[in-house]
Design a protein around this motif. Structure first.
Motif, PDB file in Angstrom:
ATOM      1  N   ALA A 143      71.176  86.672 104.228  1.00  0.00           N
ATOM      2  CA  ALA A 143      70.953  86.564 105.672  1.00  0.00           C
ATOM      3  C   ALA A 143      72.184  85.977 106.340  1.00  0.00           C
ATOM      4  N   ASP A 144      72.227  86.091 107.668  1.00  0.00           N
ATOM      5  CA  ASP A 144      73.341  85.520 108.423  1.00  0.00           C
ATOM      6  C   ASP A 144      73.356  83.996 108.330  1.00  0.00           C
ATOM      7  N   ALA A 145      72.171  83.406 108.270  1.00  0.00           N
ATOM      8  CA  ALA A 145      72.050  81.965 108.095  1.00  0.00           C
ATOM      9  C   ALA A 145      70.866  81.706 107.175  1.00  0.00           C
ATOM     10  N   ALA A 146      70.971  80.677 106.364  1.00  0.00           N
ATOM     11  CA  ALA A 146      69.894  80.324 105.447  1.00  0.00           C
ATOM     12  C   ALA A 146      69.697  78.820 105.460  1.00  0.00           C
ATOM     13  N   VAL A 147      68.424  78.410 105.276  1.00  0.00           N
ATOM     14  CA  VAL A 147      68.090  76.989 105.215  1.00  0.00           C
ATOM     15  C   VAL A 147      67.249  76.771 103.966  1.00  0.00           C
ATOM     16  N   ARG A 148      67.621  75.762 103.202  1.00  0.00           N
ATOM     17  CA  ARG A 148      66.945  75.459 101.940  1.00  0.00           C
ATOM     18  C   ARG A 148      66.507  73.999 101.957  1.00  0.00           C
ATOM     19  N   GLY A 149      65.246  73.741 101.578  1.00  0.00           N
ATOM     20  CA  GLY A 149      64.764  72.374 101.527  1.00  0.00           C
ATOM     21  C   GLY A 149      63.265  72.320 101.356  1.00  0.00           C
ATOM     22  N   PRO A 150      62.681  71.114 101.376  1.00  0.00           N
ATOM     23  CA  PRO A 150      61.233  70.974 101.196  1.00  0.00           C
ATOM     24  C   PRO A 150      60.437  71.718 102.273  1.00  0.00           C
ATOM     25  N   ALA A 151      59.280  72.223 101.879  1.00  0.00           N
ATOM     26  CA  ALA A 151      58.451  73.005 102.803  1.00  0.00           C
ATOM     27  C   ALA A 151      58.082  72.212 104.042  1.00  0.00           C
ATOM     28  N   ARG A 152      57.758  70.930 103.867  1.00  0.00           N
ATOM     29  CA  ARG A 152      57.406  70.114 105.037  1.00  0.00           C
ATOM     30  C   ARG A 152      58.534  70.100 106.052  1.00  0.00           C
ATOM     31  N   ASP A 153      59.761  69.941 105.576  1.00  0.00           N
ATOM     32  CA  ASP A 153      60.884  69.825 106.495  1.00  0.00           C
ATOM     33  C   ASP A 153      61.248  71.168 107.123  1.00  0.00           C
ATOM     34  N   LEU A 154      61.017  72.268 106.397  1.00  0.00           N
ATOM     35  CA  LEU A 154      61.183  73.587 107.022  1.00  0.00           C
ATOM     36  C   LEU A 154      60.179  73.764 108.152  1.00  0.00           C
ATOM     37  N   LEU A 155      58.938  73.317 107.927  1.00  0.00           N
ATOM     38  CA  LEU A 155      57.905  73.444 108.955  1.00  0.00           C
ATOM     39  C   LEU A 155      58.270  72.641 110.194  1.00  0.00           C
ATOM     40  N   LEU A 156      58.700  71.395 110.003  1.00  0.00           N
ATOM     41  CA  LEU A 156      59.055  70.563 111.155  1.00  0.00           C
ATOM     42  C   LEU A 156      60.302  71.090 111.858  1.00  0.00           C
ATOM     43  N   MET A 157      61.202  71.691 111.111  1.00  0.00           N
ATOM     44  CA  MET A 157      62.382  72.323 111.717  1.00  0.00           C
ATOM     45  C   MET A 157      61.966  73.475 112.618  1.00  0.00           C
ATOM     46  N   LEU A 158      61.080  74.338 112.125  1.00  0.00           N
ATOM     47  CA  LEU A 158      60.662  75.494 112.913  1.00  0.00           C
ATOM     48  C   LEU A 158      59.971  75.063 114.201  1.00  0.00           C
ATOM     49  N   TYR A 159      59.191  74.008 114.133  1.00  0.00           N
ATOM     50  CA  TYR A 159      58.495  73.524 115.320  1.00  0.00           C
ATOM     51  C   TYR A 159      59.384  72.677 116.226  1.00  0.00           C
ATOM     52  N   GLY A 160      60.642  72.526 115.861  1.00  0.00           N
ATOM     53  CA  GLY A 160      61.564  71.775 116.703  1.00  0.00           C
ATOM     54  C   GLY A 160      61.329  70.281 116.684  1.00  0.00           C
ATOM     55  N   ARG A 161      60.668  69.784 115.625  1.00  0.00           N
ATOM     56  CA  ARG A 161      60.359  68.357 115.579  1.00  0.00           C
ATOM     57  C   ARG A 161      61.533  67.536 115.047  1.00  0.00           C
TER      58      ARG A 161
END
Length: 254
Positions: free
Chosen positions: A212-230
């Motif tokens: 992909a053009d950009a990728a993010v790797r890490g714990p599921a909780r932190d991916l979720l909070l990232m997506l929600y802009g928290r």
């Protein structure tokens, strides 16, 4: 299938516990401009909106502001009011056949949609309250993985988000999300998703590994909070086009 009403019950109880006795004027940094009183009022109003949708078998769009929340105009809810609405929502969810057809703003026009949506609505706002009060939020890995999929599943139907994403003028751009903590016995591809920017800001997504053009790797909780802009936790590692990722996240959060 997950027992979403049970999640609603647990998340509501935790949120009520957090806000009971707390200063209602406490700022909520993850919801700029809000206090805990605003958070309580928003969540309790949302509960009463969904209760109305389910009980009245609403078939056309209705806004939460069209449903009385029981508060005098200009006043905020309190923990007891929040708890009453949550209990009524739980009773309504459990009394309603999940297959019942009702309006939703997502792709699934059924009562089952609202059980899942309210579970994550409460989870995210429980986390808002925890962060406002200095507590570190906990989210089980399986719940966080489901939350990422619930967010991505709603994103193509969130027309207000699509309008913002269209401003990026990035049709065809891709973002890969990779959770590092799925259970060892999970099916191959669990915890990996690729999001593709489509025409007019509408996104599509698939499960599994991809470039992909950009990728993010890490714990599921932190991916979720990232997506929600928290928050963007230090546990997350970014590969590829970080500036594009940051712009996309700023537009996509809801």
């Amino acid at each position: 299938m997950s027992d979403y009403p049970a999640r609603v019950e647990a998340e509501a109880a935790r949120l009520v516990e957090l806000v009971t006795g707390a200063d209602p004027g406490t700022p909520v940094p993850t919801c700029p401009g809000w206090t805990l009183a605003d958070l309580i009022t928003h969540v309790g109003t949302t509960h009463r909106w969904v209760i109305h949708i389910l009980r009245d078998r609403v078939q056309e769009r209705i806004w939460s502001r069209q449903v009385p929340n029981g508060l005098p105009e200009g006043t905020s809810g309190d923990p007891a009011w929040l708890a009453r609405g949550a209990a009524e929502l739980l009773d309504t969810l459990r009394a309603t056949d999940p297959a019942t057809r009702v309006w939703s703003w997502g792709g699934d026009q059924s009562a089952a949609y609202w059980a899942r949506r309210m579970a994550f609505e409460l989870l995210i706002h429980r986390i808002d309250a925890e962060l406002a009060l200095g507590a570190e939020p906990s989210v089980p890995v399986a719940t966080a993985l489901d939350g990422v999929e619930e967010f991505l599943g709603n994103l193509p139907h969130a027309v207000w988000v699509a309008r913002r994403l269209a401003e990026l003028d990035a049709e065809g751009a891709t973002i890969h999300l990779h959770a590092t903590d799925p259970p060892p016995d999970s099916p191959e591809g669990t915890g990996e998703w690729t999001v593709t920017q489509g025409p007019e800001g509408v996104i599509t997504w698939t499960r599994g590994h991809a470039k992909a053009d950009a990728a993010v790797r890490g714990p599921a909780r932190d991916l979720l909070l990232m997506l929600y802009g928290r928050r963007f936790a230090p546990t997350l590692t970014v590969f590829g086009d970080r500036p594009f990722l940051d712009r996309w996240l700023a537009k996509a959060a809801f």
